[in-house]
Structure formats: C-alpha cells, structure tokens
Design an enzyme around this catalytic site. Structure first.
Site, PDB file in Angstrom:
ATOM      1  N   LEU A  76     -90.880 -16.253   4.667  1.00 10.85           N
ATOM      2  CA  LEU A  76     -91.754 -16.563   5.971  1.00 10.85           C
ATOM      3  C   LEU A  76     -91.540 -18.040   6.342  1.00 10.85           C
ATOM      4  CD1 LEU A  76     -95.172 -14.862   6.906  1.00 10.85           C
ATOM      5  CD2 LEU A  76     -94.029 -16.735   8.182  1.00 10.85           C
TER       6      LEU A  76
ATOM      7  N   GLN B 206     -89.853 -14.370  15.365  1.00  7.84           N
ATOM      8  CA  GLN B 206     -90.602 -13.230  15.677  1.00  7.84           C
ATOM      9  C   GLN B 206     -91.424 -13.285  16.723  1.00  7.84           C
ATOM     10  OE1 GLN B 206     -93.766 -11.930  12.707  1.00  7.84           O
ATOM     11  NE2 GLN B 206     -92.049 -10.307  12.242  1.00  7.84           N
ATOM     12  N   PHE B 207     -91.800 -14.730  17.380  1.00  8.53           N
ATOM     13  CA  PHE B 207     -92.587 -14.926  18.501  1.00  8.53           C
ATOM     14  C   PHE B 207     -91.981 -16.220  18.905  1.00  8.53           C
ATOM     15  CE2 PHE B 207     -94.950 -11.317  17.212  1.00  8.53           C
ATOM     16  CZ  PHE B 207     -94.935 -10.632  18.431  1.00  8.53           C
TER      17      PHE B 207
ATOM     18  N   HIS C 242     -98.052 -15.533  21.253  1.00  5.87           N
ATOM     19  CA  HIS C 242     -97.195 -14.653  21.149  1.00  5.87           C
ATOM     20  C   HIS C 242     -96.580 -14.523  22.647  1.00  5.87           C
ATOM     21  CE1 HIS C 242     -98.936 -13.731  17.397  1.00  5.87           C
ATOM     22  NE2 HIS C 242     -98.148 -12.655  17.106  1.00  5.87           N
TER      23      HIS C 242
ATOM     24  N   ILE D  13     -91.611 -20.725  17.114  1.00  4.72           N
ATOM     25  CA  ILE D  13     -90.338 -21.334  17.109  1.00  4.72           C
ATOM     26  C   ILE D  13     -90.128 -22.939  16.944  1.00  4.72           C
ATOM     27  CG2 ILE D  13     -89.940 -21.919  19.641  1.00  4.72           C
ATOM     28  CD1 ILE D  13     -87.096 -20.674  19.582  1.00  4.72           C
TER      29      ILE D  13
ATOM     30  N   GLU E 115     -87.621 -12.872   9.973  1.00  9.20           N
ATOM     31  CA  GLU E 115     -88.766 -11.816   9.337  1.00  9.20           C
ATOM     32  C   GLU E 115     -88.837 -10.556   9.928  1.00  9.20           C
ATOM     33  OE1 GLU E 115     -91.719 -14.871  10.727  1.00  9.20           O
ATOM     34  OE2 GLU E 115     -90.723 -16.336   9.679  1.00  9.20           O
TER      35      GLU E 115
ATOM     36  N   GLU F 102     -89.701 -20.360   9.243  1.00 10.70           N
ATOM     37  CA  GLU F 102     -89.025 -20.721  10.225  1.00 10.70           C
ATOM     38  C   GLU F 102     -87.980 -21.663  10.438  1.00 10.70           C
ATOM     39  OE1 GLU F 102     -92.085 -19.865  10.633  1.00 10.70           O
ATOM     40  OE2 GLU F 102     -92.255 -17.662  11.595  1.00 10.70           O
TER      41      GLU F 102
END
Lengths: 378, 326
Positions: B58, B82-83, B129, B87, B29, B60
C-alpha cells in the site's frame, strides 16, 4: 536507551520473549591516518587499483573546485558541490558494473564519471541545458534527481524490470540523510524487501540536510537501521574510507546480482562544502566543526596509505594533478563552446510526436527567436 | 457477440495488451487475486501469472515512482491507483518525473506508462472516492489525460494509451463501469488519442463533455430534440492534449456551446475550452458560452452527490439560455 528496554524500565507482565534481535555493523578498513585496521580486501592489495581510486577522487575534487569557480565567475548556474564525499562516490562507482543502473542525487559526480558520464555533461546540466542529462554513455542511468528521495522508487522500479527479465544486473539508488526521512524512501525500500529486488540503496549521510544537522533529522542511532523495519539487510560504512566503501558496496552488489535481494547501506561522510553555491553554511554550521572534519578527508587518507605503502610521492602527485586538470580544462572548453539549443527545442522532447495543438506555440517561440521577442527581456 | 460493461471492456483491453506485449506489467493495490476493487483486473493474475499481474504494498508514491523506473528500462507498466482521491501522493512522481523524463533527458529515457484510476462520483461511495480532478493533470506538460465514455471507447482508448510512447493518465468513470452495455469486438484495434469523438450530429448547439457526464448530456440532447432543438454532442475523450479543432468546427456550425463537466468549475478543462472559444471562435458564437459543472465546493458525501453532479435539467436550462439570444 537500549531499544529493547521499555522507556520507563517497567517490569514485564505475563509471558515476554525476545522475538527477534537486531544489530548494525560499521565497517572501516583503513583508519583516518591511512593505516590498515586489518587485512585488506583482494582488490586493495593491488596498488595500481588503489591509484585508480585515488585518481578518481582527485579528479572529482578538482572538477568540483573548477565548477565552483565557473559559477562564481558567472559561467555556470547554481552548483551542488561534492567536496568531502568523494570516497563514497568513487567507492560506489568502482564497485558497479557498466550494465547496472544508477539513480543519483546531485553529489555523485565521482560515481557518474567512473560510469562514463562526461564532465561537460554535468557542467551543461548546471549550466542550464537539458542536454546535460542526455548522457552519451550509460544510456540507462537516471539523470540527477532534484526532488528529494524521489529517485529511490525509480531505482527500485528499475530493479523490478531486471528481475522480471531475469537479468544479472543491479540497480543502485542514492539518497541523503535528509531524504531518509521521506516516504518515497520508506515506501520503495519496503517494496524492495517484499519483492526481494536486486537493488542497493545507499544513504550518503553527510551530516547536513542544507541547514538541518543529522541529530535533528532523526532520533535513530543509525540511518542504516531504517532497513530493519523493511526486512532489508543494512549496515554502516565509513564512507571516507574508499576501500571500505568499495568493499561493502561490492558485497551488496554481488548478493543482489545473485538473487539475494536488496541492501541498505549508510555511508558516513561529511559535506565539506556549502549545500550549493547559493548557500552559505556559515549561517548555521559552526566553523570549528568543519575544521575538525578535515582530518577525515577521504583523499588525504588514501594518499597517506599510498605514500606509506605504494611509493606515492610529490612528483607523482603533481603529475596526477596536472593530468586531471588538463582533462578538466578540455571538458570545460567543450561546455563553454556548446551553443545553446534553439528556443523551440523546449517543445521537442515533450512527447514522442508533438501534438498538433502545440505547433502554434512552437512556431511563436521560433519566430520570436533567441531574444524571446525583445532585447529588454530580462 | 454479446454486449459487455465498461469493466469487462477494460479487462479485455488489459488482457489483450498483456497477451501481445511481454513487457506489459499490471500492478497496484488489490489488482491480483482480488481482481481490483471494481473487478477490472479480475482473472488477469490467474491467466498471466503473478510476475506480470501483481499486488503492490500500500504505497501510492512508490507504485507511481516504480512505474517511472520500470518504464525507463523498457517495461510498460500499467498501474492502478485504487481511487482518484488516493492519487495525490503519486502526483510528485507524475509531475516531477513521469511527465518530464523524456524532456529532461532529450528522449534518452522515456516513460511509456499508464496510470489507471476510477474517476468521478455518483456511486454512493465513501469520502475521497469520488474525485474528478482531471484538470490538475491536464495542466501538466508532457502528460496525456484520457477518459472514455462507453465500453467500446474504453477498450479502444485504453489500448491506445498502453501503446502510446508517453505517460497517460487513464481515468475510468466509475459511474459508467456498469451503467451500460455495448458490443465490443476484441480485435486489438485502438481508437485514436488526441481527438474528440462526435457522438451526435446537430445544428443548433454544441454540447461538449466527457466521461460519465456523457450520460446526462445525451439524455438532454434527446429531450432537446423532442423540443425541436438539434444538439451536437462531442465527447472530448483525450483531455490533454485537447482537440480544439473539432470543437471549433462544431461551434462554427452551431454558433452555440454548452460545456458540461462533473469537476468543480474554477480552472477546469471547461475553463480552457471556453477561453479557446473566446480566442479562436468568438465570431462564430451567437450566444455566450455556458458551463454546467460541479460547484466550487468539496464533493459532498453521497446524500448530496446528485445535487452536485450536473443534472439533465441543468444542461437543458443552459442550452435554453443559449437559445434566448439570436
């Protein structure tokens, strides 16, 4: 309710225009008695070609019966039957090319056999041996995927690989009606559309996700229409009509192969078996429903067509069954004669090279041997 | 040669991998035109084209699952989540497929893929995050879990991860992204996986850590030195498989061990190291093994993150505890 209507039938306010309209087409080429509903596709005009499809379905059905018998007699583990769905599997398999990639669920034996996966490999898999996923042919095909819908991203990823390399190949991913409720499917279908990937995704709608019937799975009128939101062309086909299945599949494959992007196909069929040998469908499925579905059997349908149009008779039928049974028996023998892998082999395909830290565990397993350290081990 | 940050070092390694192998593809992303939210992939799309460095929708689960599909067909995908807090919807694909495709197919299909994701807190980021849930992945057979602690190690370990024939979870300590600069020679040389790095030689105590906690641990080692305590510092670097030999050898020399990590304490990699020290290094130990870790709480929002992340003072205190026993 028509999807374009408001739930409360309220009149429009301001300016209202139809932005886009959708429809889902259903294809059937021979009816359930085996009578053509119109002109046949080119391949179906050759009786020899149809007999090939018929043979593949019969082989799959007989294999299925044998596999269930092996499970019932303790010679194999849990098995997922494909009884009733042979038309879908053989239709897909006959339309695909060897260079394509197949990402199956656990009821596509018919397709897998046509692609060169050996029957003893499938038996080895359900017999508890990883070697059953190491297909000697079709090295690029995915093994059976047990986690529901998780194979669809793989099919889409494989299609992306093909597109990157500009190869005229197509990836085919299969899922069930239950799996069409999962995010894996929606996410990857969306990307297949966004990136215009050469993939054909087939929802094998066999009406039951273990015990959940189709009407409780989704309020959508068709499962095919799930492609609409992703901008992926989608259609429905009578999956028990192997001619229609192959025809629709070939069309989708050709479009994908020529750069035309993905297709979503919903194939209507019926799971005439329990979910697996560990299931008893009589707990949740009315017996009358199953009986009512037998008239739509894909094998009987093509047999009727062949009887009326290609001089198919009892003698030919018996010869075919005998030939298929002999083939199955020799594959069963291969399976039963395959010795188990040595216990330490559980370490041998974890990584390309086993990290040193796991050598001690591997040595222990090797030393304890086949009994795992004691005969009392259950 | 100028000194660069970890962000730049990772970017260099990605560019090197894209350059040397046509099968390498970077996607995730916002990794394209935007160059990633931390700018790790900045400029790569422009240099290598939108076919090889591209933005994914978007999704995952699909990103991880597609990487599995691509990897089995000869592409070497490098995906970015991304963070680390995002995940989890990819975990099904990592555990059920990436880590075991080789085993399931007796090596017929393999998954040479790298999943990169920022790791840990300390940057005043929003909720979800700041995760350090590496032990979830370290628990899974068939995976490698790698975490660098400096720009040089980020460059060398990422190249090794990309060239590795098996799936690698590559954790990038976001606190270290720009914390320090180091000279990195872009010579394409990978660092070895599956081994710890000894960052400091010492004789009184072994400090075992990884990722961003290297920072506080090295500070503690400096302060301990001024107090006459000589600390050996080990950067585990590859969390799975774990190089216990290096740790055991060090503890055999020092007789004392403090394990430092940001992740919550229970069932963490520190637990595994302590267990293996108990099994295989007990006779070398003069004092009980100490752990300085994040607490068994939800990672707090950033007003309290400093109180959660182990401090130099907490590390010092733990080391002092090991010195009380002789």
């Amino acid at each position: 309710m028509n999807a374009s209507e408001r739930p409360d039938h309220s009149p429009p306010l301001g300016s209202e225009t139809r932005v886009v309209a959708f429809e889902i087409k259903h294809t059937q080429i021979i009816d359930h008695h085996g009578a053509p509903l119109g002109p046949l596709p080119e391949f179906a005009k050759d009786p020899a070609e149809l007999i090939k499809l018929y043979r593949a379905m019969v082989l799959t059905r007989l294999f299925d019966n044998k596999a269930i018998a092996l499970q019932r007699t303790g010679k194999m583990g849990t098995y997922a039957s494909s009884n009733g769905q042979e038309g879908v599997a053989v239709g897909m398999g006959s339309a695909m090319q060897p260079c394509d990639v197949f990402a199956p669920v656990y009821r596509e034996y018919g397709t897998q056999f046509m692609r060169g996966v050996a029957m003893h490999e499938i038996l080895l898999y359900w017999g508890g041996d990883e070697r059953g996923m190491n297909y000697a042919q079709q090295r690029q095909d995915f093994p059976i995927s047990v986690p529901i819908a998780s194979q669809i991203p793989h099919a889409v990823g494989a299609a992306f690989a093909m597109k990157l390399r500009k190869e005229p190949r197509v990836s085919v991913g299969v899922l069930g009606d239950g799996a069409s409720s999962k995010g894996d499917f929606y996410e990857s279908l969306n990307i297949a559309g966004a990136w215009q990937l050469p993939v054909v995704i087939v929802i094998v709608n066999n009406q039951w996700a273990i015990s959940l019937p189709r009407h409780e799975q989704s309020f959508a009128a068709t499962l095919a229409q799930k492609g609409i939101a992703a901008g992926v062309p989608c259609e429905q086909v009578d999956g028990n009509d192997v001619i229609a299945m192959r025809y629709i599949m070939e069309r989708a494959l050709e479009r994908a192969r020529n750069g035309g992007g993905p297709t979503l196909i919903e194939a209507l069929t019926y799971r005439m078996s329990d979910h697996t040998t560990a299931d008893d469908a009589s707990r949740y499925r009315p017996p009358a429903e199953l009986e009512g579905q037998r008239q739509f059997d894909p094998i009987m349908r093509l047999k009727n067509y062949l009887t009326h149009n290609a001089d198919w008779d009892d003698a030919k039928e018996q010869a075919l069954q005998a030939e298929c049974s002999a083939e199955i028996e020799s594959e069963v023998k291969l399976y039963l004669d395959t010795p188990p892998m040595p216990p330490e082999s559980m370490f041998d395909h974890l990584y390309e090279t086993l990290p040193a830290i796991y050598k001690e565990q591997r040595d222990e397993v090797m030393q304890l041997g086949a009994t795992g350290g004691g005969e009392d081990h259950v | 040669m100028s000194e660069i940050t970890m962000v730049e070092a990772i970017n260099l390694a990605l560019a090197r991998a894209l350059e040397e192998d046509q099968n390498v593809v970077v996607f995730g992303e916002d990794v394209g035109a935007n160059g990633g939210v931390f700018r790790v992939t900045a400029g790569l799309q422009k240099r290598f084209g939108g076919e090889r460095v591209l933005d994914a929708p978007l999704a995952e689960t699909a990103i991880a699952g597609m990487a599995v599909g691509m990897a089995t067909q000869g592409i070497r995908p490098i995906i970015e989540i991304q963070f680390m807090g995002f995940i989890y919807s990819a975990v099904d694909q990592i555990i059920n497929h990436a880590s075991r495709m080789r085993n399931r197919t007796r090596s017929r299909l393999t998954c040479p893929m790298v999943l990169r994701t920022p790791h840990g807190g300390g940057i005043h980021a929003p909720e979800h995050h700041c995760e350090s849930t590496e032990s979830m992945f370290a628990h899974m057979p068939g995976l490698r879990v790698v975490i660098p602690s400096s720009p040089q190690r980020a460059y060398g370990l990422l190249l090794a991860a990309i060239r590795d024939p098996d799936p690698v979870i590559f954790l990038e300590p976001s606190r270290l992204y720009r914390l320090m600069k180091e000279e990195v020679i872009d010579n394409g040389e990978a660092l070895p996986l599956d081994v710890c790095f000894q960052l400091r030689d010492g004789k009184d105590v072994t400090l075992v850590t990884w990722g961003a906690m290297i920072h506080e641990t090295m500070q503690a080692a400096d302060q301990l030195a001024s107090e006459g305590i000589s600390a050996e510092v080990i950067d585990v670097a590859t969390l799975k498989p774990l190089d216990m030999e290096t740790i055991l050898t060090s503890v055999a020399k020092t007789g004392r061990c403090v394990i430092v990590h940001e992740a919550a304490r229970t069932c963490a990699i520190g637990s595994e190291i302590a267990a293996q020290l108990a099994e295989r290094g007990l006779m070398s130990l003069f004092a009980p093994v100490q752990r300085v870790t994040g607490y068994d709480t939800i990672m707090p929002l950033f007003r309290l993150e400093k109180q959660y992340i182990p401090s130099t003072a907490r590390i010092m205190a733990a080391v002092k505890k090991t010195q009380e026993v002789s």
